[in-house]
Scaffold this active site. Structure first.
Site, PDB file in Angstrom:
ATOM      1  N   GLN A 196       6.587   1.697  -5.412  1.00  0.00           N
ATOM      2  CA  GLN A 196       7.446   3.292  -5.405  1.00  0.00           C
ATOM      3  C   GLN A 196       7.707   3.535  -6.673  1.00  0.00           C
ATOM      4  O   GLN A 196       8.186   2.512  -7.587  1.00  0.00           O
ATOM      5  CB  GLN A 196       8.373   3.138  -4.436  1.00  0.00           C
ATOM      6  CG  GLN A 196       8.091   3.024  -2.910  1.00  0.00           C
ATOM      7  CD  GLN A 196       7.255   4.188  -2.520  1.00  0.00           C
ATOM      8  OE1 GLN A 196       7.207   5.345  -3.011  1.00  0.00           O
ATOM      9  NE2 GLN A 196       6.716   4.268  -1.113  1.00  0.00           N
TER      10      GLN A 196
ATOM     11  N   CYS B  84      11.713   8.023 -23.841  1.00  0.00           N
ATOM     12  CA  CYS B  84      12.006   9.063 -22.822  1.00  0.00           C
ATOM     13  C   CYS B  84      13.248   8.631 -21.794  1.00  0.00           C
ATOM     14  O   CYS B  84      13.016   7.335 -21.388  1.00  0.00           O
ATOM     15  CB  CYS B  84      10.694   9.173 -21.937  1.00  0.00           C
ATOM     16  SG  CYS B  84      10.856  10.205 -20.271  1.00  0.00           S
TER      17      CYS B  84
ATOM     18  N   ASN C 225       2.489   5.787   5.625  1.00  0.00           N
ATOM     19  CA  ASN C 225       2.942   6.242   4.065  1.00  0.00           C
ATOM     20  C   ASN C 225       1.723   6.610   3.267  1.00  0.00           C
ATOM     21  O   ASN C 225       1.552   5.757   2.473  1.00  0.00           O
ATOM     22  CB  ASN C 225       3.887   4.850   3.632  1.00  0.00           C
ATOM     23  CG  ASN C 225       4.483   5.314   2.382  1.00  0.00           C
ATOM     24  OD1 ASN C 225       4.847   4.468   1.570  1.00  0.00           O
ATOM     25  ND2 ASN C 225       4.872   6.743   2.083  1.00  0.00           N
TER      26      ASN C 225
ATOM     27  N   GLU D 285      -3.642  -2.184   4.702  1.00  0.00           N
ATOM     28  CA  GLU D 285      -3.612  -1.960   3.241  1.00  0.00           C
ATOM     29  C   GLU D 285      -5.001  -2.034   2.744  1.00  0.00           C
ATOM     30  O   GLU D 285      -5.691  -3.015   2.968  1.00  0.00           O
ATOM     31  CB  GLU D 285      -2.756  -2.442   2.469  1.00  0.00           C
ATOM     32  CG  GLU D 285      -2.598  -2.527   0.760  1.00  0.00           C
ATOM     33  CD  GLU D 285      -2.402  -1.046   0.532  1.00  0.00           C
ATOM     34  OE1 GLU D 285      -1.618  -0.165   0.930  1.00  0.00           O
ATOM     35  OE2 GLU D 285      -3.296  -0.762  -0.604  1.00  0.00           O
TER      36      GLU D 285
ATOM     37  N   CYS E 147       5.090  11.360   0.036  1.00  0.00           N
ATOM     38  CA  CYS E 147       5.461  11.876  -1.134  1.00  0.00           C
ATOM     39  C   CYS E 147       4.923  13.175  -1.696  1.00  0.00           C
ATOM     40  O   CYS E 147       4.678  13.605  -2.828  1.00  0.00           O
ATOM     41  CB  CYS E 147       4.935  11.021  -2.404  1.00  0.00           C
ATOM     42  SG  CYS E 147       3.123  10.665  -2.346  1.00  0.00           S
TER      43      CYS E 147
HETATM   44  C1  LIG Z   1       2.392   5.930  -0.835  1.00  0.00           C
HETATM   45  S1  LIG Z   1       1.490   4.135  -1.210  1.00  0.00           S
HETATM   46  C2  LIG Z   1       2.525   3.396   0.137  1.00  0.00           C
HETATM   47  C3  LIG Z   1       2.729   1.911  -0.004  1.00  0.00           C
HETATM   48  C4  LIG Z   1       3.850   1.288   0.632  1.00  0.00           C
HETATM   49  N1  LIG Z   1       4.058   1.821   2.043  1.00  0.00           N
HETATM   50  C5  LIG Z   1       5.098   1.197  -0.251  1.00  0.00           C
HETATM   51  O1  LIG Z   1       5.856   1.688   0.308  1.00  0.00           O
HETATM   52  O2  LIG Z   1       4.913   0.685  -1.295  1.00  0.00           O
HETATM   53  C6  LIG Z   1      -0.171   4.368  -0.365  1.00  0.00           C
HETATM   54  C7  LIG Z   1      -0.900   3.196  -0.121  1.00  0.00           C
HETATM   55  O3  LIG Z   1      -2.039   3.426   0.423  1.00  0.00           O
HETATM   56  C8  LIG Z   1      -3.052   2.576   0.161  1.00  0.00           C
HETATM   57  N2  LIG Z   1      -4.258   3.294   0.518  1.00  0.00           N
HETATM   58  C9  LIG Z   1      -4.925   4.437   0.087  1.00  0.00           C
HETATM   59  N3  LIG Z   1      -5.963   4.794   0.803  1.00  0.00           N
HETATM   60  C10 LIG Z   1      -6.082   3.755   1.985  1.00  0.00           C
HETATM   61  C11 LIG Z   1      -6.798   3.652   2.867  1.00  0.00           C
HETATM   62  N4  LIG Z   1      -7.730   4.541   3.289  1.00  0.00           N
HETATM   63  N5  LIG Z   1      -6.588   2.769   3.797  1.00  0.00           N
HETATM   64  C12 LIG Z   1      -5.420   1.780   3.711  1.00  0.00           C
HETATM   65  N6  LIG Z   1      -4.523   1.853   2.393  1.00  0.00           N
HETATM   66  C13 LIG Z   1      -4.791   2.908   1.691  1.00  0.00           C
HETATM   67  C14 LIG Z   1      -2.871   2.689  -1.500  1.00  0.00           C
HETATM   68  O4  LIG Z   1      -3.325   1.363  -2.007  1.00  0.00           O
HETATM   69  C15 LIG Z   1      -1.357   2.291  -1.692  1.00  0.00           C
HETATM   70  O5  LIG Z   1      -0.799   1.249  -1.194  1.00  0.00           O
END
Ligand SMILES: C[S@@+](CC[C@H](N)C(=O)[O-])C[C@H]1O[C@@H](n2cnc3c(N)ncnc32)[C@H](O)[C@@H]1O
Length: 386
Positions: free
Chosen positions: A193, A69, A318, A275, A345
């Site tokens: 990401q 791919c 995020n 997190e 996202c």
């Molecule tokens: C879109 S990712 C963003 C991660 C980080 N900001 C980055 O740029 O790599 C979302 C993150 O939220 C965490 N997550 C999901 N549900 C959550 C919650 N209820 N409380 C805290 N973290 C959470 C996931 O494990 C993941 O690491």
């Protein structure tokens, strides 16, 4: 796919702009390389023991090979034929979804900008771990850039890409991924990401907006303090207290391995990340320690009231595709924090969350094309309290 890239970008920009309220200052979209941009890939293992496929499953649950791919990053693409050969040579039987038999379900690959690789084998049971371990020297020989190897166990027959048990097979526990000045550590299973080039720009942009926002507030505060006419009996120490620079606090919710928090760190700023994933928090702490930064991270639920107990000067969020949800959005709406940086996202859930937080007005935004050749979009917005 097949739509010229400039047309894709214009269409995405128009779609995300239509989802946000009018009056937002949109910056130029940040474009991605059109191919070879995926720095993380989850490949479903199918095919036969002698000829495994790495890709997706078709409607009948049979493997379709996508190891060539064009979206895969260069180090991942180069590793694919080696991994297929290794799976056959090590006798790891691909899991057959229709018959619920076999062992190897997925191979996850993460690549760093320097070509370093993290490879994670998702197996149905522990029985195959010894077999994999014995064959590992062969794989190391053929993929010298492979720094971290793990096995994840997923015994259940269900539509998820990993289970709860992780077994590390290398001394290195994280893949070091340089993003500009910041090196993030990614443990197997920690979120990273999808597109390294675009993620680096996203973090840089957020850091720049945070600097500008906090500097403007500080300038306003200093002007206000200078305009204050002290009564004749005010002592020198009182007036110097009025102009002292207090430290500012930044909270990064859903911080993952710390990308936003570490890019927001500056002298005089207290930065903290929350997190839910313990390996991600361990990785973030390691990066902060290596950089000599006093950025702190905690394992916690961003939606729990405790996460927002102390109101920061600036908040970064995020969340995953589902967005903040109504409860956390209501908490943000009720806070006094003047600025929120929201990286999303999923523009649909971003628009829903914004509608639930009328006090927070989106003033700046930028599309980051994290997922070219799809209609997915990453949007960074700066929200100011009205
Ligand atoms: C879109 S990712 C963003 C991660 C980080 N900001 C980055 O740029 O790599 C979302 C993150 O939220 C965490 N997550 C999901 N549900 C959550 C919650 N209820 N409380 C805290 N973290 C959470 C996931 O494990 C993941 O690491």
């Amino acid at each position: 796919m097949g739509v010229p890239y400039a047309t894709q970008l214009r269409a995405k920009q128009a779609r995300v702009a239509a989802l946000l309220p009018p009056g937002v200052a949109w910056e130029e979209p940040f474009a991605s390389p059109e191919s070879g941009f995926r720095t993380k890939s989850t490949m479903v293992v199918g095919g036969t023991p002698a000829e495994p496929t790495l890709g997706i499953l078709d409607a009948d649950g049979l493997g379709v090979d996508l190891s060539a791919c064009g979206l895969l990053g260069p180090a991942t693409a180069a590793a694919m034929p080696v991994l297929r050969e290794f799976i056959a040579a090590a006798g790891l039987r691909p899991y057959e979804v229709p018959r619920r038999s076999g062992e190897l379900k997925y191979v996850h690959v993460v690549e760093a900008a320097d070509g370093g690789l993290l490879v994670r084998f998702v197996l149905r049971s522990q029985g195959q771990v010894g077999r994999l371990q014995r064959s590992l020297p062969l794989l190391h020989e053929q993929l010298p850039a492979m720094r971290v190897v793990s096995v994840n166990l997923l015994p259940e027959h269900k539509a998820v890409t990993a289970g709860a048990t992780e077994i590390l097979l290398t001394d290195e526990t994280t893949l070091a991924m340089p993003f500009g000045e910041v090196t993030l550590h990614v443990a197997p299973g920690a979120f990273v990401q999808t597109n390294g080039t675009v993620a680096a720009a996203l973090y840089r942009q957020a850091g720049g907006w945070i600097d500008a926002d906090l500097a403007a507030r500080e300038a306003n505060r200093t002007t206000a303090a200078a305009g204050f006419t002290a009564p004749s009996n005010t002592t020198a120490s009182t007036s110097s207290t009025a102009t002292a620079t207090p430290s500012t606090s930044v909270l990064d919710l859903y911080c993952g391995v710390g990308g936003f928090a570490l890019h927001a760190a500056r002298p005089g700023r207290v930065v903290h990340g929350v997190e839910v994933s313990p390996p991600a928090v361990a990785s973030a702490r390691r990066s902060a320690a290596e950089m000599g930064l006093e950025v702190t991270f905690d394992v916690g639920d961003a939606t729990a009231a405790r996460a927002l107990a102390a109101e920061p000067d600036l908040l970064i969020v995020n969340p995953p595709r589902r967005g903040l949800g109504s409860e956390l959005a209501a908490q943000l709406e009720a806070m006094d924090t003047p600025t929120v940086i929201y990286s999303s996202c999923n523009p649909g859930s971003l628009a829903r969350d914004l509608a639930a937080m009328p006090s927070l007005k989106p003033v700046r935004a930028r599309l980051f094309d994290m997922f070219p050749q799809t209609d997915h979009a990453e949007v960074l917005t700066l929200l100011r309290r009205r």
